[in-house]
Design an enzyme around this catalytic site. Structure first.
Site, PDB file in Angstrom:
ATOM      1  N   ASP A 172      -6.017   6.133   1.467  1.00 27.97           N
ATOM      2  CA  ASP A 172      -6.291   4.630   1.112  1.00 27.97           C
ATOM      3  C   ASP A 172      -7.461   4.102   1.355  1.00 27.97           C
ATOM      4  O   ASP A 172      -8.403   4.464   1.980  1.00 27.97           O
ATOM      5  CB  ASP A 172      -5.202   3.855   2.050  1.00 27.97           C
ATOM      6  CG  ASP A 172      -4.877   2.276   1.635  1.00 27.97           C
ATOM      7  OD1 ASP A 172      -5.875   1.475   1.812  1.00 27.97           O
ATOM      8  OD2 ASP A 172      -3.698   2.132   0.968  1.00 27.97           O
TER       9      ASP A 172
ATOM     10  N   HIS B  32       0.818  -1.115   0.068  1.00 30.63           N
ATOM     11  CA  HIS B  32       0.063  -0.100   0.074  1.00 30.63           C
ATOM     12  C   HIS B  32       0.974   1.349   0.031  1.00 30.63           C
ATOM     13  O   HIS B  32       0.593   2.344  -0.606  1.00 30.63           O
ATOM     14  CB  HIS B  32      -0.903  -0.070   1.360  1.00 30.63           C
ATOM     15  CG  HIS B  32      -2.106  -0.819   1.209  1.00 30.63           C
ATOM     16  ND1 HIS B  32      -3.229  -0.635   1.085  1.00 30.63           N
ATOM     17  CD2 HIS B  32      -1.944  -2.336   1.214  1.00 30.63           C
ATOM     18  CE1 HIS B  32      -4.069  -1.698   1.130  1.00 30.63           C
ATOM     19  NE2 HIS B  32      -3.251  -2.678   1.055  1.00 30.63           N
TER      20      HIS B  32
ATOM     21  N   ASP C 127      -6.011 -10.077  -3.217  1.00 34.23           N
ATOM     22  CA  ASP C 127      -6.505  -9.880  -4.578  1.00 34.23           C
ATOM     23  C   ASP C 127      -5.770 -10.420  -5.493  1.00 34.23           C
ATOM     24  O   ASP C 127      -5.994 -10.286  -6.839  1.00 34.23           O
ATOM     25  CB  ASP C 127      -6.345  -8.386  -4.687  1.00 34.23           C
ATOM     26  CG  ASP C 127      -4.812  -7.486  -4.484  1.00 34.23           C
ATOM     27  OD1 ASP C 127      -4.027  -8.428  -4.251  1.00 34.23           O
ATOM     28  OD2 ASP C 127      -4.601  -6.679  -4.761  1.00 34.23           O
TER      29      ASP C 127
END
Length: 478
Positions: free
Chosen positions: A121, A26, A396
């Site tokens: 985020d 991230h 993911d």
């Protein structure tokens, strides 16, 4: 936390506050967008820095960011006390950090009220967007995965609502998710926690999915030629009606790319991965890495080692044995088994050190990337024109792997196991597949074309270049 003073603008220059989450997957996209805005000029930037960081890599990268760009304002943010171990025993430390951030998000109010715009985020969207709306500050979301995954986040609450109306939820099955004009996401491809609607991750995922429609826009590390269908569906309101603007601005470049001529000409340190690659023939090396927080079991590591050995290919393997790097104390010889390092000496290099993956993938010696298909890795392979052999590990990754295939980046071993599954992928199968893809000229040609499209996208006048200019223009006119 004592709020630090912020200003909405200096002499009319917009002030953008970035609120990143935890985990290098991230943070890296945030750092890259921050560097791009800082380098563009005409925008003041501040970064909310949550202390202490979860991993050593995070701490090092924050230090590097502020040292390289001293004009960026650092806003230290200390979380409220939270007994994570008692409330959520055994949970992923990064997921717990996201929860701690969400519980402390209301403390951001005084900071957010003093800026021109916020970029948050997605893991914090359900808390940060309402705060921004209350003080009338535009809030954009930097989405760190692919546009296909963004369409899943947006559509998943709709899918659940439809299932509930049809009374399918009683079966306990989430089912395949058929995202309008994008694709059908098989239930087995979903992030594993989504199969349990009572999990902390799932509740956060659903909350964020419902709230993101109220954002002012999305920055996504992708490019139009890579995900045309997903981007068109989101922009046209086919996934969720009235979805906010989506700016595809990738593939994002590392801020370490902007090196001085002296730094570029400096020879690689002896014994470093780059120095070792310098000695290898062009396109001869398999680069192996499964991300910065995806530890593979020791049994599977041994099979990967056996596969690399049997493939006969040269390889560079960045090995990780724990989720948090501060805990990674295992010796390579113990993990890989007796004699492995001696057998592959000269043909293979294994390291546990942090590497500049973007630079390694651009090295002319690298011919294949065996990867977990984390999105940063996918976009870096795409930019480098290096074929990617996707072995998703969780989260993911399987959704990303669909893009690896559809976008021409590489191949996906769909039947290979991932986290939570008992089956080992045996070394013989790994070795055969690695050897096969390394010799496949068609795979290599497709990846090279993707690299050309990636370069066009970020070049002046390209789609990603124009999207970034449009976003910056929006900041200046807000």
């Amino acid at each position: 936390m004592a709020p630090q003073e912020t200003q909405s603008s200096v002499d009319g220059v917009p002030h953008v506050m970035f609120i990143p989450s935890a985990g290098m997957g991230h943070l890296l996209p945030f750092f890259r967008v921050i560097a791009a805005l800082y380098g563009h000029g005409g925008v003041e930037v501040s970064v909310v820095t949550v202390l202490p960081t979860v991993s050593a890599a995070e701490a090092d990268h924050f230090t590097e960011l502020f040292a390289k760009f001293p004009g960026i304002r650092r806003v230290d943010f200390h979380l409220l006390p939270f007994d994570a171990a008692a409330e959520f025993p055994g949970h992923d430390p990064f997921l717990l950090r996201w929860e701690a951030l969400r519980r402390s998000a209301h403390l951001l109010g005084p900071l957010v009220a003093g800026v021109s715009a916020v970029v948050t985020d997605v893991t914090l969207a359900s808390h940060v967007i309402p705060i921004c709306n209350e003080v009338h500050v535009p809030c954009h979301v930097l989405f760190v995965s692919c546009a296909t995954m963004l369409s899943l986040v947006a559509y998943f609450p709709v899918h659940l609502d439809n299932n509930s109306k049809k009374k399918k939820a009683a079966t306990g099955s989430v089912g395949d998710v058929d995202i309008p004009r994008v694709r059908r996401i098989a239930e087995s491809w979903l992030p594993q926690p989504l199969l349990d609607l009572e999990k902390l991750f799932t509740k956060q995922f659903i909350d964020n999915g419902r709230e993101i429609t109220k954002a002012d826009g999305f920055l996504v590390n992708t490019f139009d030629a890579l995900e045309p269908a997903a981007l068109a569906a989101l922009r046209d309101g086919m996934v969720v009606p009235g979805f906010p603007p989506v700016y595809a601005i990738g593939p994002l470049k590392s801020h370490t790319c902007n090196k001085s001529s002296d730094e570029k000409n400096k020879p690689a340190a002896a014994g470093s991965p780059v120095a070792w690659l310098d000695e290898q023939p062009a396109k001869s090396v398999v680069y192996v890495a499964f991300g910065n927080r995806n530890a593979v079991s020791h049994e599977q590591i041994r099979e990967i080692a056996a596969g690399l050995d049997s493939s006969g290919c040269r390889f560079l393997w960045v090995l990780k044995t724990t989720t948090v790097d501060r805990d990674d104390a295992a010796e390579l010889a113990d993990v890989l088994g007796a004699g492995f390092l001696d057998r592959v000496h000269g043909r293979g290099l294994v390291t546990k050190a942090w590497v500049d993956q973007e630079a390694l993938l651009k090295h002319p010696a690298v011919g294949l990337f065996l990867s977990h298909s984390g999105w940063n890795s996918v976009t870096e392979a795409a930019a480098a024109g290096v074929p990617l052999l996707a072995w998703p590990r969780g989260g993911d990754h399987r959704v990303n792997a669909t893009v690896v295939v559809s976008g021409g980046v590489g191949e996906w071993m769909e039947h290979w196991s991932w986290d939570g599954e008992d089956r080992l992928v045996m070394g013989a199968e790994i070795g055969e597949k690695v050897k096969e893809v390394m010799a496949d000229a068609a795979v290599r040609a497709r990846a090279a074309r993707v690299g050309e499209e990636a370069a066009k996208a970020v070049a002046e006048g390209g789609t990603s270049y124009r999207n970034m200019q449009e976003f910056i223009g929006k900041l200046k006119t807000a």
